[in-house]
Design an enzyme around this catalytic site. Structure first.
Site, PDB file in Angstrom:
ATOM      1  N   LYS A   1      36.694  69.237  30.151  1.00 22.07           N
ATOM      2  CA  LYS A   1      36.214  72.009  30.077  1.00 22.07           C
ATOM      3  C   LYS A   1      36.763  71.553  28.028  1.00 22.07           C
ATOM      4  CE  LYS A   1      37.669  75.705  29.811  1.00 22.07           C
ATOM      5  NZ  LYS A   1      36.615  76.493  30.894  1.00 22.07           N
TER       6      LYS A   1
ATOM      7  N   ASN B   1      41.793  58.909  22.015  1.00 22.51           N
ATOM      8  CA  ASN B   1      40.609  59.786  21.969  1.00 22.51           C
ATOM      9  C   ASN B   1      39.988  59.611  21.061  1.00 22.51           C
ATOM     10  OD1 ASN B   1      39.738  62.481  22.621  1.00 22.51           O
ATOM     11  ND2 ASN B   1      41.098  63.530  21.401  1.00 22.51           N
ATOM     12  N   GLY B   2      38.650  59.343  21.559  1.00 21.87           N
ATOM     13  CA  GLY B   2      37.523  59.603  20.488  1.00 21.87           C
ATOM     14  C   GLY B   2      36.436  58.759  20.673  1.00 21.87           C
TER      15      GLY B   2
ATOM     16  N   GLU C   1      26.002  73.026  36.994  1.00 20.27           N
ATOM     17  CA  GLU C   1      27.734  72.482  36.362  1.00 20.27           C
ATOM     18  C   GLU C   1      28.379  72.567  37.345  1.00 20.27           C
ATOM     19  OE1 GLU C   1      29.203  75.794  33.562  1.00 20.27           O
ATOM     20  OE2 GLU C   1      30.095  74.017  32.939  1.00 20.27           O
TER      21      GLU C   1
ATOM     22  N   HIS D   1       2.961  79.788  31.543  1.00 19.39           N
ATOM     23  CA  HIS D   1       2.714  78.798  30.938  1.00 19.39           C
ATOM     24  C   HIS D   1       3.095  77.441  31.256  1.00 19.39           C
ATOM     25  CE1 HIS D   1       1.492  81.558  27.140  1.00 19.39           C
ATOM     26  NE2 HIS D   1       2.823  82.037  27.717  1.00 19.39           N
TER      27      HIS D   1
ATOM     28  N   GLU E   1      22.124  81.328  31.230  1.00 23.92           N
ATOM     29  CA  GLU E   1      24.003  81.203  31.466  1.00 23.92           C
ATOM     30  C   GLU E   1      24.412  80.884  33.317  1.00 23.92           C
ATOM     31  OE1 GLU E   1      27.333  80.279  30.073  1.00 23.92           O
ATOM     32  OE2 GLU E   1      27.766  80.734  31.410  1.00 23.92           O
TER      33      GLU E   1
ATOM     34  N   TRP F   1      38.327  60.551  29.443  1.00 19.95           N
ATOM     35  CA  TRP F   1      36.882  61.422  30.043  1.00 19.95           C
ATOM     36  C   TRP F   1      35.929  60.081  29.370  1.00 19.95           C
ATOM     37  CZ3 TRP F   1      32.299  62.079  26.789  1.00 19.95           C
ATOM     38  CH2 TRP F   1      31.368  62.926  27.195  1.00 19.95           C
TER      39      TRP F   1
ATOM     40  N   CYS G   1      40.037  63.288  24.915  1.00 20.28           N
ATOM     41  CA  CYS G   1      40.926  62.462  25.673  1.00 20.28           C
ATOM     42  C   CYS G   1      41.996  63.118  25.692  1.00 20.28           C
ATOM     43  CB  CYS G   1      41.270  60.706  26.035  1.00 20.28           C
ATOM     44  SG  CYS G   1      39.852  60.098  26.114  1.00 20.28           S
TER      45      CYS G   1
ATOM     46  N   ARG H   1      40.919  67.761  29.370  1.00 19.91           N
ATOM     47  CA  ARG H   1      40.313  67.069  28.371  1.00 19.91           C
ATOM     48  C   ARG H   1      39.832  65.968  28.106  1.00 19.91           C
ATOM     49  NH1 ARG H   1      41.318  67.314  22.842  1.00 19.91           N
ATOM     50  NH2 ARG H   1      42.745  69.098  21.889  1.00 19.91           N
TER      51      ARG H   1
ATOM     52  N   LYS I   1      26.002  77.404  34.688  1.00 22.43           N
ATOM     53  CA  LYS I   1      26.863  77.029  35.727  1.00 22.43           C
ATOM     54  C   LYS I   1      26.144  76.918  37.043  1.00 22.43           C
ATOM     55  CE  LYS I   1      29.099  78.312  34.025  1.00 22.43           C
ATOM     56  NZ  LYS I   1      29.343  78.797  32.683  1.00 22.43           N
TER      57      LYS I   1
HETATM   58  O1  M6R Z   1      35.690  75.851  23.893  1.00 21.22           O
HETATM   59  P1  M6R Z   1      34.211  75.696  23.481  1.00 21.22           P
HETATM   60  O2  M6R Z   1      33.573  77.407  24.151  1.00 21.22           O
HETATM   61  O3  M6R Z   1      33.592  75.525  22.173  1.00 21.22           O
HETATM   62  O4  M6R Z   1      32.989  74.737  24.953  1.00 21.22           O
HETATM   63  C1  M6R Z   1      31.459  75.096  24.176  1.00 21.22           C
HETATM   64  C2  M6R Z   1      31.279  74.729  25.448  1.00 21.22           C
HETATM   65  O5  M6R Z   1      31.078  73.002  25.601  1.00 21.22           O
HETATM   66  C3  M6R Z   1      31.349  75.293  27.198  1.00 21.22           C
HETATM   67  O6  M6R Z   1      31.508  76.733  26.759  1.00 21.22           O
HETATM   68  C4  M6R Z   1      30.038  74.517  28.462  1.00 21.22           C
HETATM   69  O7  M6R Z   1      29.669  74.653  27.744  1.00 21.22           O
HETATM   70  C5  M6R Z   1      30.841  75.068  29.799  1.00 21.22           C
HETATM   71  N1  M6R Z   1      32.142  74.755  29.707  1.00 21.22           N
HETATM   72  C6  M6R Z   1      30.418  75.769  30.313  1.00 21.22           C
HETATM   73  O8  M6R Z   1      30.832  76.311  31.311  1.00 21.22           O
END
Ligand code: M6R
Length: 611
Positions: A606, A102-103, A491, A507, A484, A78, A2, A31, A488
């Site tokens: 983020k 936050n926590g 997500e 497999h 990746e 969050w 947060c 956050r 994406k």
């Molecule tokens: O800030 P970071 O690179 O340590 O974050 C790691 C992941 O949380 C981050 O890469 C996440 O997977 C992305 N939102 C993916 O797009």
């Protein structure tokens, strides 16, 4: 995960403080953005507003109010404990005490039961409300907010960064941290407490980073800090050089779109120092020459997209630097054996604040690792501050939750690392260095040309959004590229996506494939192309629909159920970067077509600052 913000100011600032706090929340939204709130002490009483939604929702809800206040708390949430509701949004109150947190408390249930027994009534489902009541309980006994907080935190288990204020002490903020970061910004006639430098630097550049276990008492004129043992301590004041970056989308519809298109520039900025200085170890810090000279292996630790970056570059580093590389997901990294003293830990993190990655660094150190190199995009964040060596990717502020430009900048950073180690170890000839630099120089332009393929990818997205699930295939270094791509897509579009090494298809996962089932393939002409093509044939034989990203040298051609996009002519060493860019574009358009919240996908944040 947060965002925390609070300001205590002299009376002359009372017109501005609420706006300042709400403006800062826009920078903390990353956050967590499921709900947010603000509380201000007005004429000795708390007034507050809480809303489900991000800080923009709060800002517009506040537009009709004019609170004059010198003590204001703000929060972006969050959800960890308790649903996403107005009621569960922070701040939480207990009589005169207000708190933002936050926590994640692990003993919240026990505390709630005990506090209910003491007569406290809970209005929310959060762990945070227990902190408010607990501090109130101790305040009733000793009549001092800071001391009440010092007593209360002894009862807290789990992670917390907390900021409290009491209507009984109208100038005082009290902050305490155990794990998640908390910073104090030193202003002239006001002081700020924030989870983040971004919440501070618009108002002051002088920043104190609280250390774990610290409790700070902050008034407009003074900051008193007490360490874990309750002793008064002085903490260093840093002058922040971080830049806020514009929170505007320019000519783009979303930050993610803007950030995808910023990649040529982000790559150029990341590569620039190398083009000027060659593969110099000083790019990584003063001690890098010595550390690189001695290292005999590399352990990469990261989460999510940053983890994928490590996986993509593993083979490249091994072949260039001739050192073995392992890549571990931060949460999975629990070493059993003690560390080799000559293994370098490379931690990759866009935000530099990821809790799981920070915990993994602690485990690495406990296992005996001496040296940690941080590859990070956010200056002054926690991970580089805890590392021996640092390489900052120069992608600039990344706002979209889906990481795009930070990822490709990480790939560039890892290429630079590979060649620098090779050079220090005298495994890089002059000619090879020159050609590697020449190759890097061409990367931004190749990225720009790749982005010109956007309309073709958009057409693919139109087909993929009709499906609920997709597979991504790759081999070798292009399997993590596929991972990746799948990350994406799921997500931001919420289409289920899974990545497979093409050879693994038969497999088990081939059972998923039926007519028109979408399979996106990363198929550059490289050593594993043969295996990738075998996987494609297996899909094709079952009527699956293939979307293949390749290059002319592969000789792959479009046919029934096979669509092909050829990357523009490029150095084969850039294929992973360019392939990924098209996958980002694919996900972006899929999400737009499905009307998703592209920049703030559901359930995410983020920066993931909780376990
Ligand atoms: O800030 P970071 O690179 O340590 O974050 C790691 C992941 O949380 C981050 O890469 C996440 O997977 C992305 N939102 C993916 O797009």
């Amino acid at each position: 995960m947060c965002g925390i913000q609070g300001i205590t100011a002299r009376r002359s600032f009372r017109w501005k403080i609420v706006q300042w706090v709400v403006a800062a929340l826009a920078y903390l939204d990353y956050r967590g953005y499921d709900s947010c709130g603000v509380a201000a002490l007005v004429n000795g009483k708390w007034v507050w507003l809480k809303r489900v939604g991000d800080s923009a929702v709060l800002k517009s809800a506040l537009s009709k109010t004019r609170w004059l206040s010198c003590l204001v708390l703000g929060h972006t949430r969050w959800a960890t404990q308790g649903m996403v509701t107005d009621r569960n949004a922070h701040p939480h109150f207990s009589g005169h005490v207000a708190v933002v947190h936050n926590g994640n408390l692990t003993n919240a249930d026990r505390l709630r039961t005990w506090l209910k027994g003491m007569g406290y009534v809970f209005l929310s489902e959060t762990d945070t409300e227990a902190i408010a009541h607990l501090v109130h309980y101790y305040y009733q006994k000793i009549g001092n907010l800071r001391r009440a907080v010092q007593l209360a935190i002894k009862d807290l288990e789990g992670d917390y960064a907390i900021l409290l204020a009491s209507a009984m002490e109208p100038q005082v903020l009290v902050a305490a941290r155990n794990n998640p970061p908390l910073l104090i910004g030193l202003g002239d006639g006001f002081n700020i407490v924030s989870s983040d430098a971004r919440g501070i630097i618009a108002l002051t550049r002088n920043i104190i980073y609280l250390v774990e276990g610290d409790v700070a008492e902050v008034t407009p004129e003074e900051v008193l800090i007490f360490n874990q043992r309750g002793r008064r301590v002085n903490r260093k004041i840093y002058v922040s050089l971080e830049s806020l970056g514009a929170l505007n989308k320019g000519r783009y519809s979303h930050f993610m779109q803007k950030e995808i298109h910023q990649q040529p520039q982000a790559l150029r900025n990341t590569i620039q120092p190398v083009l000027q200085r060659g593969f110099s170890p000083t790019l990584f810090g003063k001690r890098a020459r010595k550390i690189f000279g001695r290292l005999d292996s590399i352990l990469i630790i990261a989460c999510g997209t940053s983890y994928n970056a490590g996986c993509v570059m593993k083979r490249r580093i091994e072949s260039v630097a001739e050192v073995p590389v392992r890549v571990e997901i931060a949460t999975q990294y629990h070493p059993i054996l003690s560390a080799s003293p000559h293994e370098l830990v490379v931690v990759i993190s866009q935000s530099g604040e990821t809790h799981d990655t920070k915990e993994a660094i602690k485990r690495a150190r406990a296992a005996g690792h001496k040296y940690v190199l941080a590859i990070c995009n956010v200056p002054e964040s926690s991970i580089p501050r805890a590392s021996s060596l640092i390489f900052y990717t120069q992608a600039g502020m990344e706002v979209g939750v889906a990481s795009t430009k930070a990822f490709t900048a990480q790939l560039a950073a890892l290429i630079i690392l590979a060649y620098t180690i090779a050079k220090v170890k005298k495994r890089l000839s002059r000619t090879d260095e020159t050609s590697a630099l020449e190759s890097l120089r061409k990367l931004p332009l190749a990225a720009r040309r790749t982005l010109a393929l956007e309309p073709e990818v958009q057409a693919w997205a139109r087909c993929i959004v009709r499906r609920r699930s997709a597979l991504f295939l790759g081999m070798g270094s292009f399997y993590p590229v596929a991972q990746e791509g799948a990350l994406k897509l799921k997500e931001i579009s919420y289409i289920h996506a899974e990545a497979l090494a093409a050879g693994e298809l038969k497999h088990g996962s081939l059972a998923l494939v039926n007519k028109r089932f979408p399979v996106v393939v990363s198929a550059p002409s490289e050593e594993f192309l043969r295996d990738t093509v075998l996987g494609m044939k297996e899909v094709n034989a079952r009527g699956g629909k293939l979307y293949v990203i390749t290059d002319k040298a592969s000789n792959l051609v479009a046919s029934k159920n096979i669509r092909v996009i050829y990357l523009p002519k490029h150095d084969p060493l850039h294929a992973a970067v360019l392939q990924t860019i098209l996958m980002q574009v694919l996900s972006y358009w899929a999400a737009v077509m499905l009307k998703r919240n592209v920049d703030k996908p559901r359930n995410l944040a983020k920066s993931v600052t909780v376990s």
